[in-house]
Write an enzyme that holds these catalytic residues in place. Structure first.
Site, PDB file in Angstrom:
ATOM      1  N   ASP A 203     -24.924 -53.130  90.053  1.00  0.00           N
ATOM      2  CA  ASP A 203     -26.379 -53.287  89.952  1.00  0.00           C
ATOM      3  C   ASP A 203     -26.817 -54.429  90.870  1.00  0.00           C
ATOM      4  OD1 ASP A 203     -29.105 -53.112  88.944  1.00  0.00           O
ATOM      5  OD2 ASP A 203     -28.239 -52.123  87.197  1.00  0.00           O
ATOM      6  N   HIS A 280     -31.135 -50.125  92.782  1.00  0.00           N
ATOM      7  CA  HIS A 280     -30.316 -51.160  92.125  1.00  0.00           C
ATOM      8  C   HIS A 280     -29.112 -51.521  92.999  1.00  0.00           C
ATOM      9  CE1 HIS A 280     -32.550 -51.402  88.362  1.00  0.00           C
ATOM     10  NE2 HIS A 280     -32.676 -50.098  88.387  1.00  0.00           N
ATOM     11  N   GLU A 343     -34.978 -45.694  89.128  1.00  0.00           N
ATOM     12  CA  GLU A 343     -35.740 -46.829  89.610  1.00  0.00           C
ATOM     13  C   GLU A 343     -35.418 -47.192  91.068  1.00  0.00           C
ATOM     14  OE1 GLU A 343     -36.430 -49.091  85.372  1.00  0.00           O
ATOM     15  OE2 GLU A 343     -34.564 -49.564  86.396  1.00  0.00           O
TER      16      GLU A 343
HETATM   17  C1  ACM Z   1     -32.553 -47.304  82.982  1.00  0.00           C
HETATM   18  O1  ACM Z   1     -32.716 -47.800  81.865  1.00  0.00           O
HETATM   19  N1  ACM Z   1     -33.102 -47.863  84.048  1.00  0.00           N
HETATM   20  C2  ACM Z   1     -31.750 -46.113  83.167  1.00  0.00           C
END
Ligand code: ACM
Length: 625
Positions: A203, A280, A343
């Site tokens: 991440d 991410h 995201e």
């Molecule tokens: C998430 O909670 N962004 C998958």
């Protein structure tokens, strides 16, 4: 704000049902054999008969096949803290516990039968997984701690799970957890018959897996220079953010990964590694800025949320992920590799000439759809390694073949759409299964550790049914099962993971194992209560539940006084209370009989549970006027 941090309004409409739910009916429920035995998850069929089998301190376990021996060896280890010395034997006659694999005995490979009778204990299953779950059930029939005598009730249990995928995720990026704790987490899952550990390994805030071909991932991307202090969403603007000026990081070597994989395999747990792409990913850019759409430098992120700096979907990036996935596929024997996909803002892609070229070449007119094209290439690559792709529900947006599985997190919508289209689906909606969310009706309560916010009480987890009624029976077959997610922005230590996980994991356990028609929250609660002593024996830092009963029913009492009948979910606990606005503790009034509170002035009643282990709950509170 990113979706996960924006705390949709539905969080706050969740009433504190735990205080109200299912009080009537507990008495009758408590009578059934399964209730009395306190088994979690609730087995399919439990038949008890009068009498008990006395299990000696020295035990022989019959095991002949490799799977039987594996489970016997695990059982041997699990019996040791109970004061039992177990040896393996190939003589059925001599054994107090017999592990027997017999083809066709279990309706599913994870099903089992457990029989306790005059001739001892027998667990029968079609394979190792079933034997292991039978062994876990047996452990719950034994006292939580070493005892001079052990009487196991005569019982016949036939059991199998409702769902194939019973998962829990742990984010080791925002905060890092050592191998020893990862094993303990796996033990927690195994004890409650979960079978999938989703390991969120990469991440923005840290890359946690050694990749031989890219050493800078563990030299650079695995570390951040500092970390944001406090709950990010409580600050209005980034200028208010303060950082701890302390470098933070860590990673697992491939040798450690292999060790964890082997540990999980023995416990019939499949690990799903997650390598996030294309979002991410700023930690990657910190080490390899050439994979960005615009020149760096970049650094591993020190705050939380969604970062616009993501990898560019160019050939060097494909080469990078293909190399990484080659090593990852070789390390993890399970069928799935998780590629994240959530995201991923397209801000950088929109500005990029390289992305414009890709769009022209591929005939893509919407930059959002470039992610779908990217995912499809990755999907093909994974297939060439014998792996199936799974991703967060955003992967549906750009188009992905039905061979890819979808993890529905933004509610159930993505999961429903995916199942209708023929994808396999794992249900993990924020509303019911994000166990990083709070356990106190008051978000950011001063009586709770720092956390992301939200409110996800036990009953809301427990009552979740992973099979959406919008789906036909045929479509429901695509629902692999539920998964609880533990994101760790604010979960800094193993102790805090345990606090967020317990007792909620017990509710998750039944969501995955027990068919909806057989679930009852009212019946679950007293069974759960029987587990606190087991959690204490394992030194698990569970959240001590508040006393129940401080609610509007007490206000309905006729006359001058409100009457509150309080009870604790933790056997042997004390309830202490105050009427003077102070926080109750060991020195304040002990609750011994229903509380009569005068209504002639406004006051706040506060009550806490003090568990036998000495730990205190957050207070239950009610304003009386
Ligand atoms: C998430 O909670 N962004 C998958």
């Amino acid at each position: 704000m990113p979706v996960r941090f924006s705390l949709p309004t539905r969080f706050f409409v969740v009433a504190s049902v735990i205080f109200l739910a299912g009080q009537p009916g507990l008495a009758q429920q408590a009578e059934t054999p399964a209730q009395r035995l306190g088994l979690i998850p609730l087995p399919r069929e439990v038949k008890t008969s009068a009498g008990t089998y006395s299990l000696p301190q020295k035990i022989s376990i019959y095991a002949s096949s490799p799977e039987e021996r594996n489970v016997a060896t695990l059982l041997q280890g699990l019996l040791a803290p109970l004061g039992k010395t177990a040896t393996l034997t190939t003589s059925r006659q001599a054994a107090q516990i017999r592990l027997v694999t017999a083809a066709g005995t279990g309706p599913t490979p994870e099903g089992y039968q457990l029989a306790v009778g005059t001739d001892g204990i027998q667990i029968t299953a079609a394979g190792g997984a079933g034997l292991f779950y039978g062994a876990q059930t047996l452990l719950q029939l034994l006292p939580p701690r070493s005892a001079a005598t052990t009487s196991v009730p005569y019982v016949r249990i036939a059991d199998e799970p409702a769902f194939r995928w019973r998962g829990a995720m742990l984010d080791v990026c925002r905060h890092f957890f050592p191998v020893e704790f990862i094993k303990r987490y796996i033990d927690f899952l195994a004890a409650y018959k979960l079978n999938t550990f989703h390991w969120h390994l990469t991440d923005d805030q840290g890359w946690r897996i050694e990749i031989k071909k890219y050493p800078k991932l563990t030299q650079v991307s695995a570390f951040r220079k500092e970390t944001l202090i406090g709950a990010q969403q409580t600050f209005k603007k980034p200028e208010d953010f303060k950082y701890d000026a302390t470098p933070y990081g860590g990673f697992y070597t491939q040798e450690q990964i292999r060790e964890v994989v082997a540990y999980a395999q023995k416990r019939y747990i499949t690990i799903v590694p997650e390598i996030e792409m294309p979002g991410h990913s700023v930690a990657i850019l910190a080490a390899y800025p050439e994979l960005a759409c615009k020149p760096g430098p970049y650094e591993t992120w020190t705050m939380w949320g969604v970062n616009e700096d993501i990898v560019c979907p160019t050939e060097p990036t494909f080469r990078f992920f293909e190399d990484v996935l080659t090593e990852v596929s070789a390390l993890f024997p399970g069928p799935y590799v998780h590629i994240g996909g959530d995201e991923a803002p397209k801000t950088r892609w929109k500005e990029s000439a390289a992305v414009q070229d890709i769009m022209k070449r591929e005939g893509i007119t919407d930059v959002e759809k470039v992610q779908g094209w990217f995912n499809r290439r990755i999907e093909k690559f994974l297939a060439s390694k014998g792996k199936k792709l799974i991703g967060w529900d955003e992967i549906l947006e750009g188009g992905i073949p039905t061979s890819a599985a979808v993890m529905s997190w933004r509610g159930e919508k993505g999961g429903i759409e995916a199942a209708k289209a023929g994808h396999d689906v794992v249900m993990t909606p924020t509303t019911n299964l994000y166990i990083d969310y709070g356990q106190n009706p008051q978000p950011h309560s001063p009586n709770e550790p720092l956390m992301i916010g939200g409110y996800l009480p036990l009953d809301r987890i427990y009552n979740y049914n992973p099979l959406p009624k919008e789906l036909t029976l045929e479509q429901q077959k695509h629902i692999l099962g539920p998964q609880a997610n533990m994101w760790t922005e604010y979960i800094t230590t193993p102790q805090k993971v345990e606090y967020m996980l317990f007792p909620r994991l017990l509710a998750v356990s039944e969501v995955g194992w027990t068919p909806a028609a057989r679930k009852s929250y009212a019946a679950f609660v007293p069974r759960m209560s029987q587990h606190f002593a087991r959690l204490d024996a394992k030194k698990i830092n569970y959240r001590v539940p508040e006393p129940l009963g401080l609610d509007s029913t007490g206000l309905a009492a006729p006359g001058e006084k409100a009457i509150f009948t309080l009870r604790s979910l933790v056997p042997g606990a004390q309830i202490r209370y105050t009427l003077d606005g102070k926080l109750p503790d060991e020195t304040t009034e002990l609750y011994t009989k229903p509380l009569a509170v005068p209504r002639n002035r406004q006051l706040t009643v506060r009550a806490v549970t003090i568990a036998p282990n000495g730990r205190k709950s957050a207070p239950a509170e009610l304003l009386v006027k």
